[in-house]
Write a protein that holds these residues in place. Structure first.
Motif, PDB file in Angstrom:
ATOM      1  N   ASP A  78      56.453  47.823  79.266  1.00  0.00           N
ATOM      2  CA  ASP A  78      57.413  46.904  78.674  1.00  0.00           C
ATOM      3  C   ASP A  78      56.950  45.472  78.939  1.00  0.00           C
ATOM      4  N   ALA A  79      57.548  44.537  78.223  1.00  0.00           N
ATOM      5  CA  ALA A  79      57.125  43.133  78.327  1.00  0.00           C
ATOM      6  C   ALA A  79      57.611  42.472  79.605  1.00  0.00           C
ATOM      7  N   ASP A  80      58.201  43.240  80.517  1.00  0.00           N
ATOM      8  CA  ASP A  80      58.612  42.703  81.818  1.00  0.00           C
ATOM      9  C   ASP A  80      58.128  43.600  82.958  1.00  0.00           C
ATOM     10  N   GLU A  81      57.005  44.304  82.720  1.00  0.00           N
ATOM     11  CA  GLU A  81      56.440  45.186  83.734  1.00  0.00           C
ATOM     12  C   GLU A  81      54.999  44.774  84.049  1.00  0.00           C
ATOM     13  N   VAL A  82      54.727  44.544  85.319  1.00  0.00           N
ATOM     14  CA  VAL A  82      53.403  44.118  85.762  1.00  0.00           C
ATOM     15  C   VAL A  82      52.601  45.329  86.238  1.00  0.00           C
ATOM     16  N   ILE A  83      51.292  45.311  85.889  1.00  0.00           N
ATOM     17  CA  ILE A  83      50.378  46.363  86.309  1.00  0.00           C
ATOM     18  C   ILE A  83      49.558  45.851  87.483  1.00  0.00           C
ATOM     19  N   THR A  84      49.585  46.548  88.589  1.00  0.00           N
ATOM     20  CA  THR A  84      48.796  46.131  89.738  1.00  0.00           C
ATOM     21  C   THR A  84      47.328  46.470  89.496  1.00  0.00           C
ATOM     22  N   ALA A  85      46.447  45.766  90.198  1.00  0.00           N
ATOM     23  CA  ALA A  85      45.014  46.043  90.080  1.00  0.00           C
ATOM     24  C   ALA A  85      44.709  47.468  90.537  1.00  0.00           C
ATOM     25  N   GLU A  86      45.426  47.927  91.562  1.00  0.00           N
ATOM     26  CA  GLU A  86      45.230  49.290  92.053  1.00  0.00           C
ATOM     27  C   GLU A  86      45.615  50.319  90.999  1.00  0.00           C
ATOM     28  N   LEU A  87      46.703  50.051  90.267  1.00  0.00           N
ATOM     29  CA  LEU A  87      47.127  50.974  89.223  1.00  0.00           C
ATOM     30  C   LEU A  87      46.097  51.022  88.098  1.00  0.00           C
ATOM     31  N   LYS A  88      45.595  49.868  87.691  1.00  0.00           N
ATOM     32  CA  LYS A  88      44.589  49.833  86.630  1.00  0.00           C
ATOM     33  C   LYS A  88      43.384  50.693  87.008  1.00  0.00           C
ATOM     34  N   ASP A  89      42.859  50.501  88.215  1.00  0.00           N
ATOM     35  CA  ASP A  89      41.696  51.274  88.657  1.00  0.00           C
ATOM     36  C   ASP A  89      42.014  52.770  88.693  1.00  0.00           C
ATOM     37  N   PHE A  90      43.216  53.107  89.126  1.00  0.00           N
ATOM     38  CA  PHE A  90      43.616  54.511  89.205  1.00  0.00           C
ATOM     39  C   PHE A  90      43.677  55.140  87.808  1.00  0.00           C
ATOM     40  N   LEU A  91      44.197  54.405  86.837  1.00  0.00           N
ATOM     41  CA  LEU A  91      44.312  54.927  85.477  1.00  0.00           C
ATOM     42  C   LEU A  91      42.934  55.167  84.855  1.00  0.00           C
ATOM     43  N   TYR A  92      42.026  54.213  85.052  1.00  0.00           N
ATOM     44  CA  TYR A  92      40.673  54.383  84.514  1.00  0.00           C
ATOM     45  C   TYR A  92      39.971  55.574  85.180  1.00  0.00           C
ATOM     46  N   ALA A  93      40.201  55.750  86.470  1.00  0.00           N
ATOM     47  CA  ALA A  93      39.598  56.886  87.180  1.00  0.00           C
ATOM     48  C   ALA A  93      40.186  58.204  86.687  1.00  0.00           C
ATOM     49  N   THR A  94      41.486  58.207  86.413  1.00  0.00           N
ATOM     50  CA  THR A  94      42.131  59.416  85.907  1.00  0.00           C
ATOM     51  C   THR A  94      41.576  59.793  84.541  1.00  0.00           C
ATOM     52  N   ALA A  95      41.446  58.805  83.656  1.00  0.00           N
ATOM     53  CA  ALA A  95      40.940  59.068  82.310  1.00  0.00           C
ATOM     54  C   ALA A  95      39.513  59.599  82.338  1.00  0.00           C
ATOM     55  N   ALA A  96      38.749  59.249  83.359  1.00  0.00           N
ATOM     56  CA  ALA A  96      37.351  59.678  83.455  1.00  0.00           C
ATOM     57  C   ALA A  96      37.191  61.072  84.052  1.00  0.00           C
ATOM     58  N   ARG A  97      38.263  61.616  84.588  1.00  0.00           N
ATOM     59  CA  ARG A  97      38.172  62.944  85.203  1.00  0.00           C
ATOM     60  C   ARG A  97      37.936  64.025  84.150  1.00  0.00           C
ATOM     61  N   PRO A  98      37.058  64.988  84.406  1.00  0.00           N
ATOM     62  CA  PRO A  98      36.865  66.082  83.448  1.00  0.00           C
ATOM     63  C   PRO A  98      38.088  66.980  83.334  1.00  0.00           C
ATOM     64  N   ASP A  99      38.918  66.991  84.385  1.00  0.00           N
ATOM     65  CA  ASP A  99      40.132  67.806  84.372  1.00  0.00           C
ATOM     66  C   ASP A  99      41.380  66.944  84.224  1.00  0.00           C
ATOM     67  N   ALA A 100      41.256  65.804  83.568  1.00  0.00           N
ATOM     68  CA  ALA A 100      42.378  64.868  83.438  1.00  0.00           C
ATOM     69  C   ALA A 100      43.542  65.510  82.701  1.00  0.00           C
ATOM     70  N   PRO A 101      44.774  65.214  83.127  1.00  0.00           N
ATOM     71  CA  PRO A 101      45.940  65.713  82.397  1.00  0.00           C
ATOM     72  C   PRO A 101      46.095  64.957  81.088  1.00  0.00           C
ATOM     73  N   ALA A 102      46.979  65.452  80.222  1.00  0.00           N
ATOM     74  CA  ALA A 102      47.222  64.761  78.950  1.00  0.00           C
ATOM     75  C   ALA A 102      48.148  63.576  79.139  1.00  0.00           C
ATOM     76  N   GLY A 103      48.891  63.565  80.247  1.00  0.00           N
ATOM     77  CA  GLY A 103      49.816  62.463  80.503  1.00  0.00           C
ATOM     78  C   GLY A 103      50.021  62.254  81.989  1.00  0.00           C
ATOM     79  N   LEU A 104      50.417  61.040  82.343  1.00  0.00           N
ATOM     80  CA  LEU A 104      50.602  60.693  83.746  1.00  0.00           C
ATOM     81  C   LEU A 104      51.927  59.960  83.929  1.00  0.00           C
ATOM     82  N   TRP A 105      52.744  60.468  84.863  1.00  0.00           N
ATOM     83  CA  TRP A 105      54.017  59.823  85.203  1.00  0.00           C
ATOM     84  C   TRP A 105      53.759  58.757  86.267  1.00  0.00           C
TER      85      TRP A 105
END
Length: 249
Positions: A78-105
């Motif tokens: 949302d336009a009032d939600e900040v993404i931490t640097a740690e979260l960004k790195d975690f998301l990119y790492a998740t997307a790169a996993r060969p066993d990545a889920p289709a979605g992340l809560w």
């Protein structure tokens, strides 16, 4: 990344600064009349437009916004939600996993009357997912449907939580309650609520928020927040009953 906006200038600058290292930022705007689009252009965002009409939330525009993105993976904020640097790195790492889920809560930190609310944390939101095949119901307080399995970021990883910049007041909560419960009438039109629901649902929501959720740890703001959560349920049920009785006439 996708951000839905409507007159969102208040926090958008800070949000976009936290998102500056993402591959793409799509702003799906619902015909803003403030500085929202100027801010988005300064940050080089891709801008698409969804008609505002009489919508009271961004949900009707969510699927359109998601499909306007170019990459395989999409993060919706949302336009009032900040993404931490740690979260960004975690998301990119998740997307790169060969066993990545289709979605992340993703957990989210919420604030009310100037205080972090224990009662709403971790407030899990399904906001990171594979774009293809994902659809978002056009109703308030809903989650997208993704094709495949999902995972949750552990609640203890608070550095990976979205930070909700909106510091709600009693006034803003009451305003949101009136708007959002109108949408609940549409979403739950088939519910046959009666007196039992009018009593039980508000009580349970207060109990869940204040006792089970730990709202008692937040002093008076936590008590008021929990009462307002219960009131939201009362207003929603009352409006649904009103709609059913009115239609019978």
């Amino acid at each position: 990344m996708v951000i839905n906006t409507y007159n969102a200038a208040a926090h958008l600058e800070e949000v976009l600064k936290s998102a500056k290292d993402f591959d793409e930022i799509v702003i799906c705007d619902m015909e803003s009349t403030d500085e929202t689009l100027d801010i988005a252009r300064r940050h080089g965002c891709k801008i698409v437009t969804f008609p505002k009409k009489d919508y009271v939330s961004a949900e009707p525009a969510r699927t359109f916004a998601i499909q306007s993105a170019s990459n395989k993976w999409v993060l919706v904020v949302d336009a009032d939600e900040v993404i931490t640097a740690e979260l960004k790195d975690f998301l990119y790492a998740t997307a790169a996993r060969p066993d990545a889920p289709a979605g992340l809560w993703i957990p989210r930190k919420n604030y009310f009357m100037g205080r972090f609310m224990h009662s709403t944390y971790p407030d899990f939101l399904l906001r990171f997912f594979i774009r293809e095949g994902t659809e978002w119901p056009p109703y308030v307080h809903t989650f997208p449907t993704v094709k495949g399995t999902t995972e949750k970021i552990p609640a203890k990883r608070k550095e990976l939580a979205l930070v909700h910049l909106a510091d709600d007041s009693v006034r803003t909560r009451l305003e949101k309650t009136n708007l959002y419960t109108d949408n609940e009438v549409v979403k739950k039109a088939n519910k046959n609520y009666g007196v039992g629901a009018l009593l039980w649902r508000p009580f349970w929501r207060f109990f869940k928020s204040y006792i089970l959720g730990g709202g008692w740890r937040d002093g008076m703001p936590g008590f008021i927040d929990s009462l307002l959560n219960g009131y939201y349920q009362f207003a929603a049920v009352a409006k649904i009953i009103e709609k059913r009785l009115t239609n019978k006439k």
